[in-house]
Design a protein around this motif. Structure first.
Motif, PDB file in Angstrom:
ATOM      1  N   LYS A 167       0.827  -1.218   0.000  1.00  0.00           N
ATOM      2  CA  LYS A 167       0.000   0.000   0.000  1.00  0.00           C
ATOM      3  C   LYS A 167       0.862   1.269   0.000  1.00  0.00           C
ATOM      4  O   LYS A 167       0.597   2.208  -0.756  1.00  0.00           O
ATOM      5  N   PHE A 168       1.900   1.300   0.837  1.00  0.00           N
ATOM      6  CA  PHE A 168       2.661   2.526   1.031  1.00  0.00           C
ATOM      7  C   PHE A 168       4.000   2.541   0.302  1.00  0.00           C
ATOM      8  O   PHE A 168       4.653   3.582   0.233  1.00  0.00           O
ATOM      9  N   GLY A 169       4.437   1.376  -0.200  1.00  0.00           N
ATOM     10  CA  GLY A 169       5.696   1.347  -0.938  1.00  0.00           C
ATOM     11  C   GLY A 169       6.923   1.181  -0.073  1.00  0.00           C
ATOM     12  O   GLY A 169       8.046   1.114  -0.590  1.00  0.00           O
ATOM     13  N   VAL A 170       6.746   1.156   1.243  1.00  0.00           N
ATOM     14  CA  VAL A 170       7.840   0.906   2.179  1.00  0.00           C
ATOM     15  C   VAL A 170       7.322  -0.043   3.254  1.00  0.00           C
ATOM     16  O   VAL A 170       6.115  -0.154   3.470  1.00  0.00           O
ATOM     17  N   THR A 171       8.243  -0.730   3.927  1.00  0.00           N
ATOM     18  CA  THR A 171       7.821  -1.625   4.995  1.00  0.00           C
ATOM     19  C   THR A 171       7.344  -0.814   6.196  1.00  0.00           C
ATOM     20  O   THR A 171       7.721   0.362   6.344  1.00  0.00           O
ATOM     21  N   PRO A 172       6.538  -1.408   7.069  1.00  0.00           N
ATOM     22  CA  PRO A 172       6.138  -0.683   8.269  1.00  0.00           C
ATOM     23  C   PRO A 172       7.329  -0.152   9.068  1.00  0.00           C
ATOM     24  O   PRO A 172       7.283   0.968   9.588  1.00  0.00           O
ATOM     25  N   GLN A 173       8.416  -0.925   9.140  1.00  0.00           N
ATOM     26  CA  GLN A 173       9.594  -0.506   9.897  1.00  0.00           C
ATOM     27  C   GLN A 173      10.279   0.706   9.271  1.00  0.00           C
ATOM     28  O   GLN A 173      11.041   1.401   9.947  1.00  0.00           O
ATOM     29  N   GLN A 174       9.996   0.976   7.990  1.00  0.00           N
ATOM     30  CA  GLN A 174      10.603   2.118   7.303  1.00  0.00           C
ATOM     31  C   GLN A 174       9.702   3.355   7.319  1.00  0.00           C
ATOM     32  O   GLN A 174      10.113   4.420   6.838  1.00  0.00           O
ATOM     33  N   MET A 175       8.500   3.252   7.877  1.00  0.00           N
ATOM     34  CA  MET A 175       7.533   4.339   7.750  1.00  0.00           C
ATOM     35  C   MET A 175       8.022   5.642   8.392  1.00  0.00           C
ATOM     36  O   MET A 175       7.850   6.727   7.823  1.00  0.00           O
ATOM     37  N   ALA A 176       8.633   5.570   9.566  1.00  0.00           N
ATOM     38  CA  ALA A 176       9.104   6.797  10.217  1.00  0.00           C
ATOM     39  C   ALA A 176      10.175   7.489   9.370  1.00  0.00           C
ATOM     40  O   ALA A 176      10.176   8.719   9.225  1.00  0.00           O
ATOM     41  N   ASP A 177      11.093   6.709   8.794  1.00  0.00           N
ATOM     42  CA  ASP A 177      12.127   7.277   7.926  1.00  0.00           C
ATOM     43  C   ASP A 177      11.525   7.826   6.644  1.00  0.00           C
ATOM     44  O   ASP A 177      11.949   8.877   6.131  1.00  0.00           O
ATOM     45  N   TYR A 178      10.557   7.123   6.110  1.00  0.00           N
ATOM     46  CA  TYR A 178       9.854   7.573   4.896  1.00  0.00           C
ATOM     47  C   TYR A 178       9.211   8.944   5.134  1.00  0.00           C
ATOM     48  O   TYR A 178       9.373   9.874   4.332  1.00  0.00           O
ATOM     49  N   LEU A 179       8.514   9.098   6.250  1.00  0.00           N
ATOM     50  CA  LEU A 179       7.863  10.371   6.566  1.00  0.00           C
ATOM     51  C   LEU A 179       8.882  11.464   6.876  1.00  0.00           C
ATOM     52  O   LEU A 179       8.631  12.642   6.621  1.00  0.00           O
ATOM     53  N   ALA A 180      10.033  11.062   7.418  1.00  0.00           N
ATOM     54  CA  ALA A 180      11.090  12.041   7.670  1.00  0.00           C
ATOM     55  C   ALA A 180      11.637  12.610   6.364  1.00  0.00           C
ATOM     56  O   ALA A 180      12.010  13.785   6.289  1.00  0.00           O
ATOM     57  N   LEU A 181      11.667  11.784   5.323  1.00  0.00           N
ATOM     58  CA  LEU A 181      12.149  12.244   4.020  1.00  0.00           C
ATOM     59  C   LEU A 181      11.089  13.056   3.275  1.00  0.00           C
ATOM     60  O   LEU A 181      11.378  14.137   2.739  1.00  0.00           O
ATOM     61  N   THR A 182       9.876  12.537   3.215  1.00  0.00           N
ATOM     62  CA  THR A 182       8.824  13.216   2.436  1.00  0.00           C
ATOM     63  C   THR A 182       8.212  14.381   3.185  1.00  0.00           C
ATOM     64  O   THR A 182       7.621  15.282   2.590  1.00  0.00           O
ATOM     65  N   GLY A 183       8.342  14.372   4.519  1.00  0.00           N
ATOM     66  CA  GLY A 183       7.592  15.311   5.331  1.00  0.00           C
ATOM     67  C   GLY A 183       6.168  14.820   5.491  1.00  0.00           C
ATOM     68  O   GLY A 183       5.736  13.850   4.844  1.00  0.00           O
ATOM     69  N   ASP A 184       5.448  15.461   6.387  1.00  0.00           N
ATOM     70  CA  ASP A 184       4.056  15.096   6.650  1.00  0.00           C
ATOM     71  C   ASP A 184       3.255  16.384   6.796  1.00  0.00           C
ATOM     72  O   ASP A 184       3.286  17.028   7.844  1.00  0.00           O
ATOM     73  N   ALA A 185       2.555  16.763   5.724  1.00  0.00           N
ATOM     74  CA  ALA A 185       1.822  18.032   5.729  1.00  0.00           C
ATOM     75  C   ALA A 185       0.745  18.068   6.803  1.00  0.00           C
ATOM     76  O   ALA A 185       0.448  19.133   7.367  1.00  0.00           O
ATOM     77  N   VAL A 186       0.155  16.916   7.114  1.00  0.00           N
ATOM     78  CA  VAL A 186      -0.905  16.867   8.116  1.00  0.00           C
ATOM     79  C   VAL A 186      -0.386  17.333   9.476  1.00  0.00           C
ATOM     80  O   VAL A 186      -1.077  18.038  10.209  1.00  0.00           O
ATOM     81  N   ASP A 187       0.856  16.955   9.797  1.00  0.00           N
ATOM     82  CA  ASP A 187       1.449  17.316  11.088  1.00  0.00           C
ATOM     83  C   ASP A 187       2.418  18.494  10.990  1.00  0.00           C
ATOM     84  O   ASP A 187       3.089  18.829  11.973  1.00  0.00           O
ATOM     85  N   ASN A 188       2.506  19.099   9.796  1.00  0.00           N
ATOM     86  CA  ASN A 188       3.385  20.247   9.574  1.00  0.00           C
ATOM     87  C   ASN A 188       4.859  19.904   9.791  1.00  0.00           C
ATOM     88  O   ASN A 188       5.625  20.689  10.323  1.00  0.00           O
ATOM     89  N   ILE A 189       5.244  18.704   9.340  1.00  0.00           N
ATOM     90  CA  ILE A 189       6.638  18.274   9.400  1.00  0.00           C
ATOM     91  C   ILE A 189       7.237  18.477   8.010  1.00  0.00           C
ATOM     92  O   ILE A 189       6.786  17.869   7.045  1.00  0.00           O
ATOM     93  N   PRO A 190       8.255  19.348   7.868  1.00  0.00           N
ATOM     94  CA  PRO A 190       8.738  19.693   6.528  1.00  0.00           C
ATOM     95  C   PRO A 190       9.505  18.594   5.809  1.00  0.00           C
ATOM     96  O   PRO A 190       9.396  18.445   4.599  1.00  0.00           O
ATOM     97  N   GLY A 191      10.310  17.788   6.501  1.00  0.00           N
ATOM     98  CA  GLY A 191      11.094  16.763   5.813  1.00  0.00           C
ATOM     99  C   GLY A 191      12.157  17.378   4.921  1.00  0.00           C
ATOM    100  O   GLY A 191      12.673  18.465   5.183  1.00  0.00           O
ATOM    101  N   VAL A 192      12.493  16.684   3.828  1.00  0.00           N
ATOM    102  CA  VAL A 192      13.498  17.166   2.875  1.00  0.00           C
ATOM    103  C   VAL A 192      12.768  17.733   1.661  1.00  0.00           C
ATOM    104  O   VAL A 192      12.144  16.977   0.914  1.00  0.00           O
TER     105      VAL A 192
END
Length: 294
Positions: A167-192
């Motif tokens: 579904k997400f293209g990454v394993t569950p264990q990679q989700m935090a790193d994935y969001l750190a790279l893409t950012g998370d607009a919902v939580d206002n996390i800028p990422g890269v």
């Protein structure tokens, strides 16, 4: 013999869904809106009817502006408007209804519902129970291990670790790193800036995790990824932002308030308390009987 699953419910998702989907005509005699708690109560009934759950926790967000993440990054969730008083009042009612139905409820003024769920997931997994996280939030996918499930109840999507990876293209264990790279607009996390979902998934597919990616950053320009040289430059320029973002996206799993009372066995319904609440809310007999039976 396999132990029964433990259900960990992200209450805010279902309260907000009910708030936006249930008609405004749901009010009590005092004219106070009750639509969110009505929809949430129906959701709890459906969940219990479908699962006959023996162990369940309902986690509420009480740290919407006071989370430890705001200490790390003051702009965390700063893009969100405060919940209107008409909704905030219903959060209290929703917790009271859940408790009257014999369900264990959790809230903390420094940790979010995600962290409470993460802590309880870690605790009960160590006891040998499979975990089912009931949410629509992709952040919580990071808690899903082998034998566990992530369940978007309203959309009837119950996914295991392999299905979440699809579904997400990454394993569950990679989700935090994935969001750190893409950012998370919902939580206002800028990422890269400039790193989108496909690039992030490709990078993690190759390197495995954020730390390894930065340890081997010089390899990035040679990767068969579109714009690899540009991606290398962006990663180099925003190294600190990526590591800051990961401090925000990783779910805590050792919240003291949750560990102080981790028992999730459902207790008996309190009919007197439930009837008292439903009298205050002016809810009819059909929902009342479902909650008493659930």
């Amino acid at each position: 013999m396999a132990l029964p699953p433990v259900y960990l419910v992200d209450a805010s998702v279902y309260l907000f869904r009910a708030w936006f989907s249930m008609p405004d005509e749901f009010v009590n005699r005092a004219g106070e809106p009750t639509n969110a708690v009505y929809g949430f109560s129906g959701f709890l009934c459906s969940l219990l009817e479908q699962t006959a759950a023996e162990h369940m926790a309902i986690a509420f967000d009480e740290a919407l502006t006071s989370s430890y993440r705001n200490e790390i990054f003051p702009e965390y969730k700063a893009n969100r408007d405060p919940a209107p008083i008409e909704l905030k009042r219903q959060f209290g009612w929703a917790r009271a209804v859940a408790e009257a139905m014999g369900l264990q409820c959790y809230g903390d003024d420094r940790y979010e519902a995600d962290d409470l769920i993460g802590t309880l997931a870690e605790y009960w997994r160590a006891q040998g129970h499979p975990i089912c996280v009931v949410t629509a939030d992709k952040d919580l996918a990071q808690l899903v291990g082998e034998g566990d499930h992530w369940w978007d109840f309203s959309r009837n999507q119950k996914l295991n670790s392999r299905q979440l990876t699809h579904k997400f293209g990454v394993t569950p264990q990679q989700m935090a790193d994935y969001l750190a790279l893409t950012g998370d607009a919902v939580d206002n996390i800028p990422g890269v800036p400039g790193i989108g979902p496909k690039s992030a998934a490709a990078l993690l597919g190759h390197f495995g995790d954020l730390d390894t990616l930065y340890e081997r950053l010089d390899e990035v320009p040679a990767l068969a990824i579109r714009g690899a040289k540009s991606i290398h430059r962006k990663l180099a320029e925003h190294r600190e932002a990526a590591h800051l973002a990961r401090r925000l996206t990783v779910i805590e799993t050792a919240v003291e308030s949750a560990l102080a009372s981790p028992g999730l066995a459902r207790s008996a319904v309190d009919p007197d308390r439930l009837n008292e609440l439903f009298d205050e809310l002016d809810f009819g007999g059909m929902l009342r009987q479902r909650c008493l039976r659930a």
